[in-house]
Design a protein around this motif. Structure first.
Motif, PDB file in Angstrom:
ATOM      1  N   TYR A   1       0.831  -1.201   0.000  1.00 36.20           N
ATOM      2  CA  TYR A   1       0.000   0.000   0.000  1.00 36.20           C
ATOM      3  C   TYR A   1       0.869   1.256   0.000  1.00 36.20           C
ATOM      4  CZ  TYR A   1      -3.566   3.356   1.330  1.00 36.20           C
ATOM      5  OH  TYR A   1      -4.407   4.441   1.360  1.00 36.20           O
ATOM      6  N   VAL A   2       1.908   1.247   0.833  1.00 36.81           N
ATOM      7  CA  VAL A   2       2.772   2.426   0.943  1.00 36.81           C
ATOM      8  C   VAL A   2       3.572   2.633  -0.340  1.00 36.81           C
ATOM      9  CG1 VAL A   2       4.777   3.346   2.183  1.00 36.81           C
ATOM     10  CG2 VAL A   2       2.890   2.366   3.451  1.00 36.81           C
ATOM     11  N   THR A   3       3.985   1.539  -0.978  1.00 42.00           N
ATOM     12  CA  THR A   3       4.773   1.682  -2.207  1.00 42.00           C
ATOM     13  C   THR A   3       3.888   1.955  -3.422  1.00 42.00           C
ATOM     14  OG1 THR A   3       4.743  -0.719  -2.522  1.00 42.00           O
ATOM     15  CG2 THR A   3       6.663   0.230  -1.404  1.00 42.00           C
ATOM     16  N   GLY A   4       2.558   2.003  -3.246  1.00 39.81           N
ATOM     17  CA  GLY A   4       1.663   2.373  -4.329  1.00 39.81           C
ATOM     18  C   GLY A   4       1.269   1.238  -5.242  1.00 39.81           C
ATOM     19  N   LYS A   5       1.402   0.012  -4.815  1.00 36.83           N
ATOM     20  CA  LYS A   5       1.056  -1.132  -5.673  1.00 36.83           C
ATOM     21  C   LYS A   5      -0.429  -1.449  -5.636  1.00 36.83           C
ATOM     22  CE  LYS A   5       5.609  -3.164  -5.363  1.00 36.83           C
ATOM     23  NZ  LYS A   5       6.400  -4.271  -4.868  1.00 36.83           N
ATOM     24  N   HIS A   6      -1.191  -0.720  -4.836  1.00 34.11           N
ATOM     25  CA  HIS A   6      -2.644  -0.839  -4.751  1.00 34.11           C
ATOM     26  C   HIS A   6      -3.085  -2.284  -4.465  1.00 34.11           C
ATOM     27  CE1 HIS A   6      -6.546   0.983  -5.191  1.00 34.11           C
ATOM     28  NE2 HIS A   6      -6.942  -0.066  -5.895  1.00 34.11           N
ATOM     29  N   PRO A   7      -2.834  -2.780  -3.234  1.00 28.67           N
ATOM     30  CA  PRO A   7      -3.260  -4.143  -2.892  1.00 28.67           C
ATOM     31  C   PRO A   7      -4.784  -4.223  -2.766  1.00 28.67           C
ATOM     32  CG  PRO A   7      -2.375  -3.056  -0.967  1.00 28.67           C
ATOM     33  CD  PRO A   7      -2.150  -2.130  -2.120  1.00 28.67           C
ATOM     34  N   MET A   8      -5.279  -5.442  -2.652  1.00 28.54           N
ATOM     35  CA  MET A   8      -6.705  -5.662  -2.549  1.00 28.54           C
ATOM     36  C   MET A   8      -7.258  -4.969  -1.297  1.00 28.54           C
ATOM     37  SD  MET A   8      -8.863  -9.232  -2.633  1.00 28.54           S
ATOM     38  CE  MET A   8      -7.692 -10.028  -1.595  1.00 28.54           C
ATOM     39  N   GLY A   9      -8.316  -4.201  -1.449  1.00 28.41           N
ATOM     40  CA  GLY A   9      -8.929  -3.489  -0.334  1.00 28.41           C
ATOM     41  C   GLY A   9      -8.406  -2.085  -0.135  1.00 28.41           C
ATOM     42  N   ALA A  10      -7.423  -1.660  -0.921  1.00 28.73           N
ATOM     43  CA  ALA A  10      -6.853  -0.321  -0.750  1.00 28.73           C
ATOM     44  C   ALA A  10      -7.872   0.757  -1.098  1.00 28.73           C
ATOM     45  CB  ALA A  10      -5.600  -0.155  -1.611  1.00 28.73           C
ATOM     46  N   ASP A  11      -8.717   0.499  -2.075  1.00 26.06           N
ATOM     47  CA  ASP A  11      -9.727   1.483  -2.445  1.00 26.06           C
ATOM     48  C   ASP A  11     -10.738   1.674  -1.327  1.00 26.06           C
ATOM     49  OD1 ASP A  11     -10.550  -1.097  -2.795  1.00 26.06           O
ATOM     50  OD2 ASP A  11     -11.748  -0.711  -4.592  1.00 26.06           O
ATOM     51  N   ARG A  12     -11.085   0.623  -0.623  1.00 28.05           N
ATOM     52  CA  ARG A  12     -11.997   0.744   0.516  1.00 28.05           C
ATOM     53  C   ARG A  12     -11.344   1.518   1.649  1.00 28.05           C
ATOM     54  NH1 ARG A  12     -13.864  -5.241   1.431  1.00 28.05           N
ATOM     55  NH2 ARG A  12     -15.219  -4.343   3.008  1.00 28.05           N
ATOM     56  N   LEU A  13     -10.044   1.284   1.853  1.00 27.38           N
ATOM     57  CA  LEU A  13      -9.332   2.030   2.878  1.00 27.38           C
ATOM     58  C   LEU A  13      -9.281   3.507   2.526  1.00 27.38           C
ATOM     59  CD1 LEU A  13      -7.604   1.963   5.486  1.00 27.38           C
ATOM     60  CD2 LEU A  13      -5.629   1.723   4.004  1.00 27.38           C
ATOM     61  N   ASP A  14      -8.998   3.819   1.278  1.00 25.23           N
ATOM     62  CA  ASP A  14      -8.967   5.215   0.852  1.00 25.23           C
ATOM     63  C   ASP A  14     -10.331   5.873   1.025  1.00 25.23           C
ATOM     64  OD1 ASP A  14      -6.299   5.022   0.193  1.00 25.23           O
ATOM     65  OD2 ASP A  14      -6.689   4.550  -1.920  1.00 25.23           O
ATOM     66  N   TYR A  15     -11.386   5.169   0.689  1.00 22.58           N
ATOM     67  CA  TYR A  15     -12.736   5.698   0.845  1.00 22.58           C
ATOM     68  C   TYR A  15     -13.039   5.967   2.316  1.00 22.58           C
ATOM     69  CZ  TYR A  15     -17.823   5.906   0.809  1.00 22.58           C
ATOM     70  OH  TYR A  15     -19.123   6.290   1.002  1.00 22.58           O
ATOM     71  N   ALA A  16     -12.692   5.015   3.191  1.00 18.66           N
ATOM     72  CA  ALA A  16     -12.929   5.194   4.627  1.00 18.66           C
ATOM     73  C   ALA A  16     -12.115   6.363   5.169  1.00 18.66           C
ATOM     74  CB  ALA A  16     -12.590   3.907   5.384  1.00 18.66           C
ATOM     75  N   ARG A  17     -10.858   6.468   4.735  1.00 14.99           N
ATOM     76  CA  ARG A  17     -10.017   7.580   5.192  1.00 14.99           C
ATOM     77  C   ARG A  17     -10.609   8.913   4.742  1.00 14.99           C
ATOM     78  NH1 ARG A  17      -4.139   7.269   3.226  1.00 14.99           N
ATOM     79  NH2 ARG A  17      -5.219   7.703   1.298  1.00 14.99           N
ATOM     80  N   MET A  18     -11.123   8.979   3.513  1.00 16.67           N
ATOM     81  CA  MET A  18     -11.719  10.201   3.000  1.00 16.67           C
ATOM     82  C   MET A  18     -12.982  10.560   3.802  1.00 16.67           C
ATOM     83  SD  MET A  18     -12.832  11.000  -0.939  1.00 16.67           S
ATOM     84  CE  MET A  18     -14.012   9.672  -0.937  1.00 16.67           C
ATOM     85  N   ARG A  19     -13.792   9.568   4.125  1.00 13.20           N
ATOM     86  CA  ARG A  19     -15.011   9.838   4.913  1.00 13.20           C
ATOM     87  C   ARG A  19     -14.662  10.305   6.317  1.00 13.20           C
ATOM     88  NH1 ARG A  19     -20.526   7.470   3.895  1.00 13.20           N
ATOM     89  NH2 ARG A  19     -20.515   7.942   6.103  1.00 13.20           N
ATOM     90  N   ILE A  20     -13.642   9.694   6.925  1.00  8.38           N
ATOM     91  CA  ILE A  20     -13.234  10.113   8.270  1.00  8.38           C
ATOM     92  C   ILE A  20     -12.705  11.536   8.233  1.00  8.38           C
ATOM     93  CG2 ILE A  20     -11.517   9.699  10.076  1.00  8.38           C
ATOM     94  CD1 ILE A  20     -11.892   6.694   9.516  1.00  8.38           C
ATOM     95  N   ALA A  21     -11.920  11.863   7.211  1.00 10.02           N
ATOM     96  CA  ALA A  21     -11.394  13.222   7.089  1.00 10.02           C
ATOM     97  C   ALA A  21     -12.535  14.224   6.899  1.00 10.02           C
ATOM     98  CB  ALA A  21     -10.411  13.304   5.927  1.00 10.02           C
ATOM     99  N   ASP A  22     -13.543  13.881   6.098  1.00 13.07           N
ATOM    100  CA  ASP A  22     -14.694  14.766   5.914  1.00 13.07           C
ATOM    101  C   ASP A  22     -15.449  14.977   7.220  1.00 13.07           C
ATOM    102  OD1 ASP A  22     -14.101  15.050   3.241  1.00 13.07           O
ATOM    103  OD2 ASP A  22     -15.606  13.565   2.563  1.00 13.07           O
TER     104      ASP A  22
END
Length: 147
Positions: free
Chosen positions: A99-120
């Motif tokens: 995830y940190v190296t940007g290889k987009h592992p499985m579930g990374a999009d859900r994590l990004d979505y959750a992080r965006m909602r928490i930030a909002d």
């Protein structure tokens, strides 16, 4: 017409050959079934005889064997649990690295979505707290000026 001149498919469905084929199938099934039944009976007999012979030994050594069995079970369970935790930790670390190296592992999009909602939500709460703080300050000023 002889059997050699007919096709195989017709010879298979010949009524005279089906009764002999069924007899062979029945005899084969009976032979195999009887053999397996005899073997299972011998196995059961051997198991019962071994249990009868081993019972006095097990009763004499049970004060040693039972705690030893419990200890062995707990050690084995501990090894399985620690191995499982190690596998989970390695999997999590591998996922984080990818995830940190940007290889987009499985579930990374859900994590990004959750992080965006928490930030909002955090941004909204910050704005609400700021508005509430200003409202409290305004009421405090009114209370001090009115007194």
């Amino acid at each position: 017409m002889s059997d050699h001149s007919r096709p195989v498919s017709q010879a298979l469905y010949d009524p005279s050959s089906t009764s002999s084929r069924q007899a062979v199938k029945f005899l084969t099934a009976v032979t195999i079934g009887a053999t397996l039944l005899i073997l299972s009976g011998l196995t059961l007999t051997g198991t019962v005889m071994t249990l009868i012979l081993a019972t006095p030994v097990l009763v004499l050594f049970s004060p040693i064997l039972v705690p030893a069995g419990i200890v062995l079970f707990l050690v084995a369970a501990g090894l399985v649990v620690s191995g499982g935790c190690g596998v989970v930790a390695m999997t999590a670390l591998s996922w984080i690295y990818n995830y940190v190296t940007g290889k987009h592992p499985m579930g990374a999009d859900r994590l990004d979505y959750a992080r965006m909602r928490i930030a909002d939500k955090a941004r909204d709460m910050k704005e609400r707290a700021k508005e509430y703080g200003q409202l409290v300050q305004h009421k405090a000023r009114e209370a001090t000026q009115g007194a």
